[in-house]
Design a protein around this motif. Structure first.
Motif, mmCIF file in Angstrom:
data_model
loop_
_atom_site.group_PDB
_atom_site.id
_atom_site.type_symbol
_atom_site.label_atom_id
_atom_site.label_comp_id
_atom_site.label_asym_id
_atom_site.label_seq_id
_atom_site.Cartn_x
_atom_site.Cartn_y
_atom_site.Cartn_z
ATOM 1 N N GLU A 55 0.817 -1.219 0.000
ATOM 2 C CA GLU A 55 0.000 0.000 0.000
ATOM 3 C C GLU A 55 0.847 1.264 0.000
ATOM 4 O OE1 GLU A 55 -3.436 0.414 -0.272
ATOM 5 O OE2 GLU A 55 -3.293 -1.699 -0.829
ATOM 6 N N LEU A 56 1.944 1.264 0.747
ATOM 7 C CA LEU A 56 2.742 2.481 0.882
ATOM 8 C C LEU A 56 3.684 2.715 -0.291
ATOM 9 C CD1 LEU A 56 3.642 2.617 4.677
ATOM 10 C CD2 LEU A 56 1.738 3.677 3.461
ATOM 11 N N SER A 87 6.261 10.574 3.816
ATOM 12 C CA SER A 87 5.595 11.836 3.494
ATOM 13 C C SER A 87 4.330 11.890 4.332
ATOM 14 C CB SER A 87 5.234 11.894 2.007
ATOM 15 O OG SER A 87 4.136 11.031 1.720
ATOM 16 N N PRO A 88 3.746 13.071 4.513
ATOM 17 C CA PRO A 88 2.497 13.133 5.267
ATOM 18 C C PRO A 88 1.386 12.265 4.657
ATOM 19 C CG PRO A 88 3.466 15.302 5.182
ATOM 20 C CD PRO A 88 4.287 14.424 4.261
ATOM 21 N N VAL A 89 1.338 12.182 3.336
ATOM 22 C CA VAL A 89 0.316 11.360 2.690
ATOM 23 C C VAL A 89 0.534 9.877 3.008
ATOM 24 C CG1 VAL A 89 -0.591 10.571 0.454
ATOM 25 C CG2 VAL A 89 -0.185 13.007 0.844
ATOM 26 N N GLN A 90 1.756 9.416 2.880
ATOM 27 C CA GLN A 90 2.032 8.005 3.174
ATOM 28 C C GLN A 90 1.832 7.706 4.661
ATOM 29 O OE1 GLN A 90 5.829 8.257 1.165
ATOM 30 N NE2 GLN A 90 5.301 6.419 -0.026
ATOM 31 N N THR A 104 3.117 7.794 16.001
ATOM 32 C CA THR A 104 3.553 7.095 14.787
ATOM 33 C C THR A 104 3.414 7.991 13.568
ATOM 34 O OG1 THR A 104 3.009 4.953 15.739
ATOM 35 C CG2 THR A 104 3.145 5.071 13.337
ATOM 36 N N TYR A 105 2.310 8.703 13.466
ATOM 37 C CA TYR A 105 2.120 9.603 12.327
ATOM 38 C C TYR A 105 3.235 10.642 12.266
ATOM 39 C CZ TYR A 105 0.525 13.227 9.256
ATOM 40 O OH TYR A 105 0.477 14.149 8.257
ATOM 41 N N ARG A 106 3.548 11.212 13.397
ATOM 42 C CA ARG A 106 4.595 12.253 13.442
ATOM 43 C C ARG A 106 5.904 11.740 12.850
ATOM 44 N NH1 ARG A 106 7.603 14.106 18.717
ATOM 45 N NH2 ARG A 106 9.154 15.445 17.765
ATOM 46 N N TYR A 107 6.344 10.580 13.324
ATOM 47 C CA TYR A 107 7.623 10.054 12.855
ATOM 48 C C TYR A 107 7.542 9.462 11.455
ATOM 49 C CZ TYR A 107 9.501 11.105 17.376
ATOM 50 O OH TYR A 107 9.920 11.786 18.493
ATOM 51 N N ALA A 108 6.430 8.827 11.132
ATOM 52 C CA ALA A 108 6.273 8.261 9.791
ATOM 53 C C ALA A 108 6.190 9.362 8.742
ATOM 54 C CB ALA A 108 5.035 7.373 9.721
ATOM 55 N N SER A 109 5.589 10.495 9.079
ATOM 56 C CA SER A 109 5.495 11.585 8.105
ATOM 57 C C SER A 109 6.858 12.206 7.832
ATOM 58 C CB SER A 109 4.499 12.657 8.559
ATOM 59 O OG SER A 109 4.956 13.318 9.715
ATOM 60 N N GLU A 110 7.752 12.135 8.808
ATOM 61 C CA GLU A 110 9.119 12.613 8.581
ATOM 62 C C GLU A 110 9.931 11.597 7.786
ATOM 63 O OE1 GLU A 110 10.597 13.369 12.514
ATOM 64 O OE2 GLU A 110 9.184 15.009 12.856
ATOM 65 N N ALA A 111 9.653 10.323 7.974
ATOM 66 C CA ALA A 111 10.398 9.257 7.289
ATOM 67 C C ALA A 111 9.917 9.049 5.854
ATOM 68 C CB ALA A 111 10.262 7.951 8.055
ATOM 69 N N LEU A 141 -1.805 7.438 5.267
ATOM 70 C CA LEU A 141 -2.282 6.151 4.775
ATOM 71 C C LEU A 141 -1.961 5.040 5.766
ATOM 72 C CD1 LEU A 141 -3.486 4.237 2.679
ATOM 73 C CD2 LEU A 141 -1.270 4.303 1.482
ATOM 74 N N TYR A 142 -0.754 5.041 6.297
ATOM 75 C CA TYR A 142 -0.381 4.004 7.257
ATOM 76 C C TYR A 142 -1.248 4.056 8.507
ATOM 77 C CZ TYR A 142 1.914 1.318 10.811
ATOM 78 O OH TYR A 142 2.144 0.433 11.829
ATOM 79 N N VAL A 143 -1.423 5.231 9.107
ATOM 80 C CA VAL A 143 -2.233 5.290 10.319
ATOM 81 C C VAL A 143 -3.700 4.994 9.997
ATOM 82 C CG1 VAL A 143 -0.643 6.754 11.627
ATOM 83 C CG2 VAL A 143 -2.508 7.804 10.356
#
Length: 167
Positions: free
Chosen positions: A57-58, A137-140, A128-135, A143-145
């Motif tokens: 998905e990502l 993109s905010p869109v990805q 998780t969103y905070r760190y995943a958006s830095e790793a 999507l993950y959260v």
């Protein structure tokens, strides 16, 4: 026992847990231990599928993947604790229900734990969103959260759909 094996397995489906998941539950019964072992086996089978689904998905670049997967693993580890707490709460409710009714003290403790678990789950998703958006993109990251939230919502629905109402 009104709460059947399927309910407990569904409660544990997304958890990465040890066979002694109910370690904080006093004196797990043989049936509870059996259900927990079945849940562990089911988890061992489903966790790789979940990871593969998220990966597909990502569609992460190699650089994003290198940064994202440790965040994913941390999130899954934190979910383990939330799931342990949720299952222990369900088992505690099942025990009280099977004894005929809940007293005020038990009902209050069970309800407060439900609220605390939900609060902690939202905090985990935000983290998780905070760190995943830095790793990524905010869109990805969104999507993950969203994937995690949908899976958790389905799990909660399955759990609550099978639980009898308090009497």
């Amino acid at each position: 026992m009104y709460l059947n094996t399927r309910a407990l397995i569904l409660a544990a489906t997304l958890a990465v847990t040890s066979p002694l998941m109910a370690g904080n539950l006093p004196n797990p019964t043989l049936d509870e231990a059996k259900v927990l072992a079945q849940a562990q086996e089911m988890q061992n089978q489903t966790q790789p599928e979940k990871r593969k689904f998220v990966k597909n998905e990502l569609a992460l670049t190699p650089e994003q993947a290198e940064q994202f997967w440790p965040i994913y693993d941390e999130h899954q580890l934190a979910l383990r604790e939330l799931n342990r707490r949720r299952i222990e709460n369900i088992l505690s409710y099942a025990r009280a229900f099977n004894q005929g009714s809940l007293n005020d003290k038990t009902a209050n403790a069970l309800a407060r734990e439900v609220f605390d678990i939900e609060k902690d789950e939202v905090a985990l998703l935000k983290h998780t969103y905070r760190y995943a958006s830095e790793a990524t993109s905010p869109v990805q990251a969104a999507l993950y959260v969203q994937i995690e939230a949908k899976l958790r919502a389905r799990l909660r629905f399955e759990e609550t759909d099978m639980l009898p109402l308090v009497k």
